[in-house]
Design an enzyme around this catalytic site. Structure first.
Site, PDB file in Angstrom:
ATOM      1  CD  GLU A  26      44.247  37.218  55.276  1.00  0.00           C
ATOM      2  OE1 GLU A  26      43.313  37.977  55.543  1.00  0.00           O
ATOM      3  OE2 GLU A  26      44.553  36.929  54.105  1.00  0.00           O
ATOM      4  CE  LYS A  44      43.658  40.112  43.734  1.00  0.00           C
ATOM      5  NZ  LYS A  44      43.975  39.428  45.003  1.00  0.00           N
ATOM      6  CB  CYS A  73      32.616  44.822  35.753  1.00  0.00           C
ATOM      7  SG  CYS A  73      31.030  44.709  36.558  1.00  0.00           S
ATOM      8  CG  HIS A  79      34.507  36.921  77.597  1.00  0.00           C
ATOM      9  ND1 HIS A  79      34.158  37.243  78.884  1.00  0.00           N
ATOM     10  CD2 HIS A  79      35.864  36.918  77.564  1.00  0.00           C
ATOM     11  CE1 HIS A  79      35.249  37.466  79.601  1.00  0.00           C
ATOM     12  NE2 HIS A  79      36.305  37.264  78.810  1.00  0.00           N
ATOM     13  NE  ARG A 127      38.516  44.103  36.988  1.00  0.00           N
ATOM     14  CZ  ARG A 127      38.954  45.295  37.340  1.00  0.00           C
ATOM     15  NH1 ARG A 127      40.243  45.541  37.361  1.00  0.00           N
ATOM     16  NH2 ARG A 127      38.120  46.260  37.663  1.00  0.00           N
ATOM     17  CG  ASN A 166      34.050  47.870  34.949  1.00  0.00           C
ATOM     18  OD1 ASN A 166      33.357  47.123  34.266  1.00  0.00           O
ATOM     19  ND2 ASN A 166      35.346  47.702  35.102  1.00  0.00           N
ATOM     20  N   GLY A 167      30.779  49.857  37.408  1.00  0.00           N
ATOM     21  CA  GLY A 167      30.303  50.849  38.368  1.00  0.00           C
ATOM     22  C   GLY A 167      28.802  50.776  38.539  1.00  0.00           C
ATOM     23  CE  LYS A 193      42.835  34.865  51.768  1.00  0.00           C
ATOM     24  NZ  LYS A 193      43.187  36.204  52.062  1.00  0.00           N
ATOM     25  CD  GLU A 203      38.812  35.876  50.509  1.00  0.00           C
ATOM     26  OE1 GLU A 203      39.959  35.571  50.857  1.00  0.00           O
ATOM     27  OE2 GLU A 203      38.569  36.839  49.769  1.00  0.00           O
ATOM     28  CD1 TRP A 225      31.208  39.639  40.851  1.00  0.00           C
ATOM     29  CD2 TRP A 225      30.247  41.505  41.635  1.00  0.00           C
ATOM     30  NE1 TRP A 225      30.968  39.464  42.198  1.00  0.00           N
ATOM     31  CE2 TRP A 225      30.384  40.588  42.701  1.00  0.00           C
ATOM     32  CE3 TRP A 225      29.683  42.745  41.894  1.00  0.00           C
ATOM     33  CZ2 TRP A 225      29.971  40.875  43.998  1.00  0.00           C
ATOM     34  CZ3 TRP A 225      29.262  43.030  43.182  1.00  0.00           C
ATOM     35  CH2 TRP A 225      29.413  42.099  44.217  1.00  0.00           C
TER      36      TRP A 225
HETATM   37  O1  M6R Z   1      42.590  45.707  46.780  1.00  0.00           O
HETATM   38  P1  M6R Z   1      42.310  45.828  48.238  1.00  0.00           P
HETATM   39  O2  M6R Z   1      43.438  45.400  49.101  1.00  0.00           O
HETATM   40  O3  M6R Z   1      41.843  47.204  48.632  1.00  0.00           O
HETATM   41  O4  M6R Z   1      41.115  44.823  48.513  1.00  0.00           O
HETATM   42  C1  M6R Z   1      40.506  44.736  49.768  1.00  0.00           C
HETATM   43  C2  M6R Z   1      39.663  43.485  49.877  1.00  0.00           C
HETATM   44  O5  M6R Z   1      38.636  43.502  48.933  1.00  0.00           O
HETATM   45  C3  M6R Z   1      40.496  42.212  49.695  1.00  0.00           C
HETATM   46  O6  M6R Z   1      41.565  42.153  50.594  1.00  0.00           O
HETATM   47  C4  M6R Z   1      39.613  40.964  49.877  1.00  0.00           C
HETATM   48  O7  M6R Z   1      39.220  40.847  51.209  1.00  0.00           O
HETATM   49  C5  M6R Z   1      40.361  39.718  49.406  1.00  0.00           C
HETATM   50  N1  M6R Z   1      39.474  38.904  48.652  1.00  0.00           N
HETATM   51  C6  M6R Z   1      40.913  38.921  50.507  1.00  0.00           C
HETATM   52  O8  M6R Z   1      41.456  37.712  50.103  1.00  0.00           O
END
Ligand code: M6R
Length: 608
Positions: A481, A603, A2, A504, A27, A100-101, A485, A488, A74
């Site tokens: 990673e 984000k 949020c 395995h 975000r 937020n929270g 990507k 996501e 969110w």
């Molecule tokens: O702000 P942070 O690096 O602590 O965030 C951690 C993860 O939420 C963040 O890396 C998330 O996995 C991204 N969406 C990756 O692209």
């Protein structure tokens, strides 16, 4: 997650709020809303879905007023509907809040309010805060102080009242809030991105702070109403860096910003003649480090992948044992941590709830707390005593790119710094430092490769439902990673695996055309990786490899090489991830997806 924006000034609040919300869109959110005090009444506009739906409503229902709050939500409690969007008001329409929270005593509070005859109009925990404030008497600030003891959980809240058209009250316990002090105006927001276009003079609220913002100025008190002093800081962020600058998406722009981000990060921490690393003044002083016998790295998501590479750097260069944990696991696993442990929280945002909780847990056990973080002044920044800022600048795309590569650079710099502290430096350090300074040039070469080169990769990946990313050693986290990507932003299933694990289990997945993406640059175990690739090739896999153009043994074996220039093995993870970022990007664009704001993702994950 949020986003919050509040405004008290001399301009119409609605355009300022909408502009702030636009800047907070990155975000991640699923509904939006705003409230202004207009002729002593609170007027609320809310809409499910994209911000453009709210903008449409604001266009159709013009509101005046110079005091207002806005929010991108969110969903946690209740579906992402208009009713559940923020701001939420109390039953009498006296108070409106954005939040937020998560309130952990939501069920109990809700039950009590319903039992007491308060009608509830939403499923949210946020409405409960508005209702509690509405039932109190006195000024808005006094109401907040009386309601605070009844709130359990994490919250960042901004409230306004129709009875006080010149006041905003902001309070936090967990998610961040920052106040921006402008010319004849004060703003409050969940992160500085929403403020930097109007002011760079900011005050970061701390947990327990209650800020009363009025036309007479800013007053901050603790939960008992006692005044507290908070420093006014001047941000060094350039607002232009949070714009797309001619790129189609923030993600693409941020991928292309990586050479500069790396250059800035490296140069910030080198000594005067650029031959070695200088971490003096960052809290990594020799006397603090003398008793350190082990290192724990805690992080989430992409930052956790950076930590996995960091383990290689730190163990090889400092000879200290390193453990890497998901922050969400570390905080609950009773880790063996104490005064002899350096615990580094790695986080782009500095606000990830699990990473903060893991750091706090370690701090309570007496560990030396460090952070590698991209946001100066963030909660992680404040929690740690040893701090290294990745100089990536604002990262807006939800899929992390430049934050990741600068985290890798930062981890290498920390490893070199600790190595010097431990008296282990030799000629190798100078070579690594020199290579780091050349790395941006190699990365620029990767970015110059024609996007047509990715065409075959996009076709192979989109023709299948799943894919596997393989690597070994420092390149295994890069495979993880690459898979993250792709998942996501393209919503295609992908897994990262250490190539040696294929036999395995995962090899059972391979059939004709199954895409396997290998991170196959020249590390000592490349021949073993190539052996693993032959095994999947002979079972029909379609092979894509990130490798040096001149590596004939790779190009002979695979359908497509995504080329990178040769660099030393330590720097290969930093370079090899770039073609995987671009591959995921081109797949998502091909599928017509929302690259910068993928569904369900936020984000900054400020709740557990
Ligand atoms: O702000 P942070 O690096 O602590 O965030 C951690 C993860 O939420 C963040 O890396 C998330 O996995 C991204 N969406 C990756 O692209």
């Amino acid at each position: 997650m949020c986003g919050i924006i509040g405004y008290l000034g001399t301009h119409g609040a609605v355009p300022v709020l909408l502009d702030g919300l636009r800047r907070l869109e990155y975000r991640g959110y699923d509904s939006a809303g705003l409230a202004v005090v207009d002729e002593d009444d609170i007027r609320v506009l809310r809409a499910a879905g994209k911000l453009s739906n709210l903008e449409e409503k604001a266009w159709q229902t013009p509101l005046s007023g110079t005091l207002g709050i806005g929010h991108t939500r969110w969903a946690t409690h209740g579906a992402p509907t208009e009713e559940n969007a923020h701001p939420q008001t109390d039953a009498s329409g006296t108070v409106a809040v954005v939040h937020n929270g998560i309130l952990e005593n939501y069920s109990r509070l809700r039950h009590k309010l319903l039992e007491g005859g308060t009608p509830l109009g939403s499923d949210t925990d946020t409405e409960l805060i508005a209702q509690l404030l509405g039932r109190e008497t006195g000024s808005l600030g006094e109401r907040v102080l009386r309601v605070l003891p009844r709130l359990d959980g994490q919250y960042a809240v901004v409230a306004l009242s129709r009875e006080e058209p010149d006041t905003l009250v902001a309070f936090r316990n967990g998610p961040p809030l920052v106040i921006g002090l402008g010319e004849d105006e004060t703003l409050v927001a969940s992160d500085v991105t929403a403020l930097v276009a109007r002011t760079r003079r900011v005050v970061f609220l701390q947990n327990g702070d209650v800020a009363v913002i009025s036309r007479d100025g800013l007053r901050i008190v603790d939960p008992h109403g006692r005044p507290v002093e908070r420093e006014v800081e001047t941000l060094d962020w350039d607002p232009g860096r949070a714009e797309k600058g001619g790129y189609r998406h923030f993600m693409l722009k941020e991928i292309h910003e990586q050479p500069d981000a790396i250059r800035n990060t490296v140069l910030s921490y080198l000594n005067a003649d650029r031959s070695g690393v200088a971490l003096d003044g960052l809290g990594f002083e020799p006397e603090r480090l003398a008793g350190v016998r082990r290192i724990h790295l805690v992080a989430c998501g992409t930052s956790w992948h950076a930590a996995l590479v960091g383990k290689f750097y730190l163990e090889e260069l400092t000879r200290l044992p390193v453990e890497v944990d998901y922050a969400s696991e570390y905080r609950y696993r009773a880790p063996l941590v104490g005064e002899d442990t350096l615990v580094i929280g790695i986080t782009q945002s500095g606000e990830t709830a699990d990473t903060l909780a893991a750091m706090e847990e370690a701090g309570e056990a007496g560990a030396l707390l460090g952070t590698i973080c991209n946001v100066r002044g963030s909660s992680a920044w404040r929690t740690a005593t040893a701090r290294l800022l990745t100089q990536a600048g604002p990262e807006i795309g939800v899929a992390s790119t430049k934050a990741f590569t600068t985290q890798l650079v930062a981890l290498l710099l920390v490893a070199l710094g600790l190595r010097a502290n431990r008296g282990l430096s030799d000629h190798r350090d100078t070579e690594i430092v020199a290579a780091l300074q050349r790395l941006p040039l190699a990365m620029e070469a990767v970015l110059e490769i024609d996007s047509g080169r990715y065409r075959t990769g996009v076709e192979l990946i989109t023709a299948a439902d799943d894919s596997l990313f393989l690597g070994r050693g420092t390149l295994y986290p890069i495979a993880l990673e690459g898979a993250l990507k792709l998942k996501e932003i393209s919503y295609l299933h992908a897994e990262g695996y250490p190539a040696g694990e294929m036999k395995h289990g995962p090899i059972a997945l391979i059939q004709e055309g199954f895409p396997v993406i290998a991170v196959a640059t020249a590390i000592p175990t490349r021949d073993k990786l190539l052996g693993n690739l032959m095994e999947v090739r002979s079972r029909g896999a379609a092979l894509i490899a990130v490798a040096e153009e001149e590596a004939a043994e790779v190009s002979r074996l695979v359908d497509l090489v995504l080329p990178v220039p040769p660099v030393s093995p330590m720097l290969q993870p930093i370079l090899a991830v770039v073609p995987l970022q671009l591959l995921a990007y081109h797949v998502a664009v091909e599928l017509g997806l929302d690259v910068d704001q993928p569904r369900n993702l936020a984000k900054s994950v400020t709740v557990e």
